[in-house]
Design an enzyme around this catalytic site. Structure first.
Site, short mmCIF file in Angstrom:
data_model
loop_
_atom_site.label_atom_id
_atom_site.label_comp_id
_atom_site.label_asym_id
_atom_site.label_seq_id
_atom_site.Cartn_x
_atom_site.Cartn_y
_atom_site.Cartn_z
CB CYS A 1 -4.41 -1.92 -3.98
SG CYS A 1 -4.16 -1.64 -2.24
CB CYS B 1 -2.35 -3.57 -1.87
SG CYS B 1 -3.82 -4.11 -1.42
#
Length: 320
Positions: A75, A72
């Site tokens: 993230c 991700c």
């Protein structure tokens, strides 16, 4: 009660005097002051081996759960911000990082459906959450609902950019917004701010390109229209050197040009006030140029902008 490290069982900070629900939910009055806190004191990796200890720790100090995944990209942008804030807040909360890919059972129990997913846990229960990689400024505002901000908190990147613009350092502001737009490509406010910095730097063509690449709903919204107006007014207005060359002139042409320059520079209130004054003194100037320009500024700012509301009222009073 003390803030307990769920890995060792040892106290991390000075005791918290109250253990009621309000304290556990981190009201500003009860935020602990742990002094200089090391990164490892307030940040832990969460997994099956310590999940129970972390939940127990949340009975004494709030826990911020950062649910993330290695694949991700958002993230990866969010995690360093949360880590910085955890240290900055000096033990007001613990940051527990959960790799949802490595711990699917825990993430399922927590109801994580997408990442990043950040949850504030207190007294073993969910207090609040947000999804997505919010910019630092918005995270600080979110934390401000539950924690007192550190007195020595450094300025956010947005604040640094704004201060740079005020100081006339458009290049630094532009560099900051370029970084932010790269980190948060779907936070379109940064792209509008980048365009504004480019205008201040005299790079209007690049600003136009940034605005043209926005989604239609953002491209036509008031903030983007305001930047486009600054470009248009900047093309119409005299340069700063030409304004300076007007010297002490106070005729209608000089007044209008100074007002237009203020608007082009984003000093809308000064420009609007000057245009209104010109309407009072010489309504016929330039085929009612002052009123027409006032209306253009209102359109650029948007109908709900405080200056639009205030100066529409003043304009109405003058006309009627």
């Amino acid at each position: 009660m003390s803030i307990i490290d769920p890995r060792t069982g040892e106290a991390l900070t000075a005791p918290i005097e109250s253990d009621d629900a309000a304290s556990a939910q981190a009201s500003p009055e009860s935020a602990p002051t742990g002094g200089d806190v090391r990164r490892e004191d307030v940040i832990i990796d969460l997994d099956a081996s310590n999940i129970q200890q972390v939940l127990e720790a949340s009975m004494q100090v709030p826990v911020l759960l950062d649910c993330w995944a290695p694949w991700c990209e958002p993230c990866k942008n969010l995690m360093p911000v949360l880590e910085k804030l955890a240290v900055e807040y000096a033990g007001a909360f613990l940051l527990a990082k959960l790799d949802v890919e490595a711990n699917p059972e825990i993430s399922g129990q927590l109801g994580v459906r997408s990442v990043p997913d950040v949850k504030l846990v207190s007294q073993g229960g969910l207090v609040d959450s947000f999804q997505g990689a919010l910019p630092e400024k918005e995270i600080r505002e979110w934390l401000g609902r539950y924690f007192q901000a550190p007195a020595d908190a450094p300025p956010s990147p947005e604040e640094q950019a704004e201060e740079s613009l005020k100081a006339g350092d458009a290049a630094t502001a532009r560099e900051i917004y370029q970084t932010l737009t790269s980190q948060y490509p779907e936070h379109y406010a940064y792209q509008v701010s980048l365009a504004n910095a480019l205008v201040a730097e005299g790079r209007s063509d690049e600003a136009h390109s940034v605005l043209d690449n926005l989604p239609p709903e953002e491209r036509d919204a008031a903030p983007a229209r305001g930047v486009r107006a600054s470009i248009t007014f900047g093309e119409q207005a005299l340069s700063h050197d030409e304004i300076a060359a007007l010297g002490e002139r106070d005729d209608s042409e000089a007044q209008f040009q100074r007002a237009l320059r203020h608007v082009a520079d984003g000093d809308y209130e000064t420009g609007l006030e000057a245009l209104l004054a010109l309407m009072k003194s010489d309504r016929a100037y330039g085929d009612d140029a002052a009123r027409k320009t006032l209306l253009q500024v209102f359109d650029a700012l948007g109908a709900d902008h405080p200056l639009t509301v205030a100066y529409r009222r003043k304009l109405f009073a003058l006309l009627y």
